[in-house]
Write a protein that holds these residues in place. Sequence first.
Motif, short mmCIF file in Angstrom:
data_model
loop_
_atom_site.label_atom_id
_atom_site.label_comp_id
_atom_site.label_asym_id
_atom_site.label_seq_id
_atom_site.Cartn_x
_atom_site.Cartn_y
_atom_site.Cartn_z
N GLU A 79 0.79 -1.39 0.06
CA GLU A 79 0.05 -0.18 -0.06
C GLU A 79 0.94 1.34 -0.04
N LEU A 80 1.96 1.27 0.84
CA LEU A 80 2.83 2.59 0.86
C LEU A 80 3.42 2.71 -0.52
N THR A 81 3.65 1.70 -1.16
CA THR A 81 4.52 1.71 -2.34
C THR A 81 3.52 2.12 -3.62
N HIS A 82 2.43 1.08 -3.68
CA HIS A 82 1.41 1.39 -4.94
C HIS A 82 0.12 1.97 -4.69
N GLY A 83 -0.34 2.09 -3.42
CA GLY A 83 -1.66 2.54 -3.26
C GLY A 83 -1.74 4.02 -2.43
N LYS A 84 -2.91 4.08 -1.90
CA LYS A 84 -3.18 5.27 -0.85
C LYS A 84 -2.38 4.81 0.39
N LEU A 85 -1.73 6.20 0.93
CA LEU A 85 -1.24 6.16 2.10
C LEU A 85 -2.19 5.41 3.20
N PRO A 86 -1.62 4.75 4.17
CA PRO A 86 -2.41 3.94 5.12
C PRO A 86 -2.58 5.13 6.30
#
Length: 141
Positions: A79-86
């Motif tokens: 998620e940190l690399t490819h998606g929305k920030l958690p």
Amino acid sequence: RYGPKMPLAVDCTAELIRCKVLDSSGRLKSHELILSYGLALVRFVNLITERKQKMVSIPLRQLAKEVDIPVWVVDLRHELTHGKLPRLALCRKGCDVVLDWLRKTYWSRQLGNNLCEESEDEEEEQEGVEADAELDNDAWE
């Protein structure tokens, strides 16, 4: 002592501790902390699993299982690399879990096994962190 070639576990531990110190200082905004924790977590997963990569690309989830890194930490890295920030809370939990993994896997060997002894409270807390992470995982989907 190691010159420019610092052991991966030492480098990762230093970055994660740096994040916790910055977090406790109160000087960074939430978004800046997420990015700081995020970079440290991404580097940890990438560097630790990189050693196990063969000529054929092996999925990170499989490599993480082989070295006992919780799968949800790999999902957090994704998620940190490819998606929305958690959320910041999940990054903090990820940092704590990874530091605990480093303590058990690396530092206890360096300093003797007396660091490896866990109380039942710590084990229950770890189970709670993993359950929370699964809930957060569902929220990403």
